[in-house]
Design a protein around this motif. Structure first.
Motif, PDB file in Angstrom:
ATOM      1  N   ARG A 142       0.467  -1.584   0.091  1.00 24.95           N
ATOM      2  CA  ARG A 142       0.205  -0.028  -0.030  1.00 24.95           C
ATOM      3  C   ARG A 142       1.449   1.069  -0.071  1.00 24.95           C
ATOM      4  N   GLU A 143       1.713   1.126   0.525  1.00 26.71           N
ATOM      5  CA  GLU A 143       2.637   2.278   0.800  1.00 26.71           C
ATOM      6  C   GLU A 143       3.246   2.454  -0.860  1.00 26.71           C
ATOM      7  N   SER A 144       3.776   1.409  -1.382  1.00 24.67           N
ATOM      8  CA  SER A 144       4.667   1.586  -3.115  1.00 24.67           C
ATOM      9  C   SER A 144       2.868   1.950  -4.057  1.00 24.67           C
ATOM     10  N   ARG A 145       2.015   1.898  -3.226  1.00 26.27           N
ATOM     11  CA  ARG A 145       1.096   2.443  -4.582  1.00 26.27           C
ATOM     12  C   ARG A 145       0.870   3.728  -4.251  1.00 26.27           C
ATOM     13  N   HIS A 149       3.660  10.711  -6.260  1.00 29.27           N
ATOM     14  CA  HIS A 149       4.485  11.835  -6.633  1.00 29.27           C
ATOM     15  C   HIS A 149       5.060  11.057  -8.367  1.00 29.27           C
ATOM     16  N   SER A 150       3.427  10.346  -9.357  1.00 31.28           N
ATOM     17  CA  SER A 150       2.992  10.147 -10.693  1.00 31.28           C
ATOM     18  C   SER A 150       5.034   9.565 -11.022  1.00 31.28           C
ATOM     19  N   ARG A 151       5.154   8.362 -10.270  1.00 30.07           N
ATOM     20  CA  ARG A 151       6.674   8.207 -10.104  1.00 30.07           C
ATOM     21  C   ARG A 151       6.443   6.529  -9.245  1.00 30.07           C
ATOM     22  N   LEU A 176       5.821   9.922   8.470  1.00 28.03           N
ATOM     23  CA  LEU A 176       6.294   9.663   6.950  1.00 28.03           C
ATOM     24  C   LEU A 176       4.815   8.407   6.992  1.00 28.03           C
ATOM     25  N   ARG A 177       3.479   8.802   5.642  1.00 32.47           N
ATOM     26  CA  ARG A 177       2.815   7.375   5.617  1.00 32.47           C
ATOM     27  C   ARG A 177       2.291   8.198   3.770  1.00 32.47           C
ATOM     28  N   GLY A 178       2.557   6.684   3.178  1.00 31.76           N
ATOM     29  CA  GLY A 178       1.309   7.121   1.861  1.00 31.76           C
ATOM     30  C   GLY A 178       1.787   8.080   1.417  1.00 31.76           C
ATOM     31  N   GLY A 179       3.051   7.931   1.393  1.00 34.14           N
ATOM     32  CA  GLY A 179       3.961   8.709   0.491  1.00 34.14           C
ATOM     33  C   GLY A 179       4.207  10.111   0.812  1.00 34.14           C
ATOM     34  N   GLU A 180       3.646  10.863   1.725  1.00 35.69           N
ATOM     35  CA  GLU A 180       3.644  12.143   2.853  1.00 35.69           C
ATOM     36  C   GLU A 180       4.355  12.680   3.078  1.00 35.69           C
ATOM     37  N   SER A 181       5.494  12.464   3.481  1.00 34.16           N
ATOM     38  CA  SER A 181       6.373  13.355   4.699  1.00 34.16           C
ATOM     39  C   SER A 181       6.099  14.022   5.664  1.00 34.16           C
ATOM     40  N   LYS A 182       6.438  14.973   6.813  1.00 36.15           N
ATOM     41  CA  LYS A 182       6.285  15.870   7.954  1.00 36.15           C
ATOM     42  C   LYS A 182       4.542  15.493   7.817  1.00 36.15           C
TER      43      LYS A 182
END
Length: 626
Positions: A396-399, A405-407, A524-530
């Motif tokens: 799920r984190e990878s997705r 980040h569109s990559r 850090l979770r779901g691709g979102e930092s801070k």
């Protein structure tokens, strides 16, 4: 033997840039052993009168202090001491420090909210007590000659280099550490064998036994990783904002003009916006570095902050020509090497502040290390999830990262397997190197095989031990054991090169201790930092900055510079570094440099700035004695 007064004054001259407003020397009276001399160069920030001059003695002359830094909560500590009967002759923080040590001894450190490096001579106990602040914002170097019993300390290495008895030969172990780990500031080592560094959050006690000096050192503060909080994200964000606001309020205390270093990123923007929210933006000036390469320039984000706050902005444009012009002086101030042009841009920002009459600057350093602001921390989170066997969360984190980040996230299946099955040591070492977790023995570019073989058995940890998850331990290490300390070294040297003082609100220890108590999902979770920081500053900082997915910092366009107008100069600097290092360098290193600098668009991935600054720094220290 008596202290060499002429040598001490020569050392103080090397520190004039750190304190252009005055000089003071105190010598222990009587002429009997132990012989003690304390010196000071003054940069007037609080209480500009002569009453705050240093070295400063207590009325009974039992204690004398020399001190660099600021105790931001000195007003509150002073009130506490006054209630205990202590009387004050000045209005600054130096006398507060002196009385606090008299009242509480080494335990006074726990009461200080600040950045500092200081030493107190206690005549009654015949001891010298010295300490550095929690994160190492202010430097402390020392030299001890066991053969003669001589001991000296200073803010910068160049002051110790002025003393002929200090060994300035190159420390190969330190050189290897920097080549592998990219930092030295988290250790007691420097590049010079005879010079040591008091690490951040450490104190030392030098005791006269009657015949010689006895030196003891210990860590006096650390984050307690066992202390945890289960506050919901919204409540944690509210608490974050409260502590941050108070940290800014304390760091605005000054009797000279205060401004900010503004990059346009989240952290420095939050500092400027919080100053505005406190109603303290009147007369404020913000200083930034702009880049001619649009992909590296954050000017539009800076402009948005300035529009919102009404703060007066000033900008400087780094160039290859200016880098070449200032490089020797720049490296002389930095002393030890640095790895990128970011430090050059910061150097010019501090010069700009000096040109505009601003003595104190607030900055945004430290939040990235505590709140997982750099992309490599995503690697560490993935590794942590694999280590914990949480493969569903890993997927799920990878997705989520790809969606945000569109990559795709660049972490291989081997990496996940290496953390999930620690017995696969070979795989794990490969992941650790890629994720920036471990910093074990490797073969750094350019160093000779024999040199690497001699030192390659050394291992540099990349995370601390403790009861928490891998990501939290990594953030703890980076915040307290080296990577952040290296950045703080850059900030101190760059600011002090122009007699400026740099203050870091995110390094308020109350905020740090709170942030480390929070679960990693708040960072850090779901691709979102801070995450907790972004929520805390919603409504304070412009949404266009809060919602940024990129991170630039001060990045000058190094590749086209080095391959273009300053190519021959870069080669000359690299040849100087290779000459200084001698047999430590591979015979074909310069061939590789010349090939890499040929025209082309491939990334220039050789550590050229590190080598160039190493060569100039070593030459600068050698020149002190000429």
């Amino acid at each position: 033997a008596p202290v060499d007064g002429a040598g001490a004054r020569a050392a103080l001259r090397q520190l004039e840039h750190r304190g252009p407003d005055g000089e003071g020397v105190w010598t222990r009276p009587g002429g009997a052993s132990p012989h003690v001399l304390l010196g000071h160069r003054r940069l007037s920030i609080l209480d500009l009168s002569g009453a705050a001059a240093q070295p400063m003695e207590t009325e009974d002359r039992r204690l004398v202090v020399t001190y660099n830094g600021e105790i931001y909560n000195f007003v509150e500590v002073r009130e506490e001491l006054a209630a205990l009967g202590r009387r004050f002759r000045s209005t600054g923080d130096t006398e507060v420090l002196l009385h606090a040590y008299r009242e509480w001894g080494p335990a006074c450190l726990d009461r200080f909210n600040g950045m500092f490096a200081f030493a107190v001579w206690d005549e009654e106990r015949r001891t010298l007590f010295a300490a550095r602040d929690r994160f190492g914002e202010k430097p402390f170097h020392y030299a001890l000659d066991p053969a003669t019993g001589r001991f000296a300390f200073a803010s910068e290495v160049k002051a110790l280099a002025a003393l002929p008895w200090v060994d300035l030969s190159l420390d190969d172990r330190a050189l290897y550490r920097f080549a592998v780990a990219g930092e030295l500031a988290g250790s007691g080592q420097t590049l010079w064998r005879g010079v040591r560094r008091l690490p951040a959050a450490h104190r030392l006690l030098l005791r006269w036994t009657g015949e010689a000096w006895d030196l003891r050192m210990e860590r006096w503060w650390d984050v307690d990783l066992a202390r945890t909080s289960d506050l919901p994200l919204e409540e944690a964000a509210r608490r974050f904002r409260e502590v941050f606001e108070d940290g800014i309020r304390l760091r605005l205390r000054s009797d000279v003009p205060v401004g900010t270093s503004l990059s346009g990123g989240l952290d420095s923007s939050a500092v400027v916006c919080q100053i505005h929210a406190l109603g303290a933006a009147g007369g404020q000036k913000a200083f930034t570095a702009r880049m001619t390469d649009p992909s590296l320039d954050e000017g539009r984000h800076v402009a948005e902050v300035l529009r919102r706050t009404g703060v007066e902005g000033h900008e400087v444009w780094p160039s290859a020509a200016v880098l070449r012009e200032v490089f020797p002086r720049f490296c002389r101030h930095m002393e030890e090497p640095f790895r990128s042009t970011s430090q050059f841009a910061q150097h010019l920002v501090m010069r700009l502040a000096a040109e505009n009459g601003v003595t104190v600057l607030l900055d945004g350093q430290g939040a990235d290390e505590m709140l997982a602001g750099y992309e490599p921390y995503q690697h560490v989170l993935f590794s942590a999830l694999a280590e914990e066997g949480r493969f569903g969360d890993l997927y799920r984190e990878s997705r989520s990262f790809r969606a945000r980040h569109s990559r795709p996230f660049p972490l291989s299946l081997r990496a996940a397997l290496g953390r999930a099955f620690p017995g696969l040591r070979t795989i794990r070492r490969g992941i650790a190197s890629r994720a920036g977790e471990g910093r074990g023995a490797r073969s750094p570019w350019g160093l000779a095989e024999g040199f690497t073989a001699a030192h390659g058995g050394e291992d540099f940890p990349g995370e601390t031990e403790g009861p928490r998850d891998l990501l939290t331990r990594k953030l703890h290490f980076d915040s307290t054991r080296g990577p952040l300390q290296e950045l703080l070294r850059y900030g101190d040297r760059n600011s002090m090169a122009f007699s400026r003082e740099l203050r870091q609100p995110f390094l308020d220890h109350r905020l740090a201790e709170f942030l480390f108590s929070l679960p990693r999902e708040h960072k850090l979770r779901g691709g979102e930092s801070k995450r907790v920081q972004r929520l805390a500053f919603r409504g304070l900082v412009p949404d266009s900055i809060l919602d940024r997915k990129d991170k630039l910092g001060y990045r000058a366009p190094w590749d086209p510079w080095a391959r273009g107008e300053i190519r021959e100069w870069v080669i000359g600097e690299m040849e100087q570094a290779a000459s200084v290092l001698g047999a430590r360098v591979r015979p074909d290193a310069m061939d590789a440099v010349r090939a890499a600098l040929l025209p082309g668009d491939r990334p220039l991935d050789l550590p050229l700035m590190a080598w160039m600054s190493l060569g100039e720094g070593l030459a600068a220290m050698a020149s002190v004695r000429r």
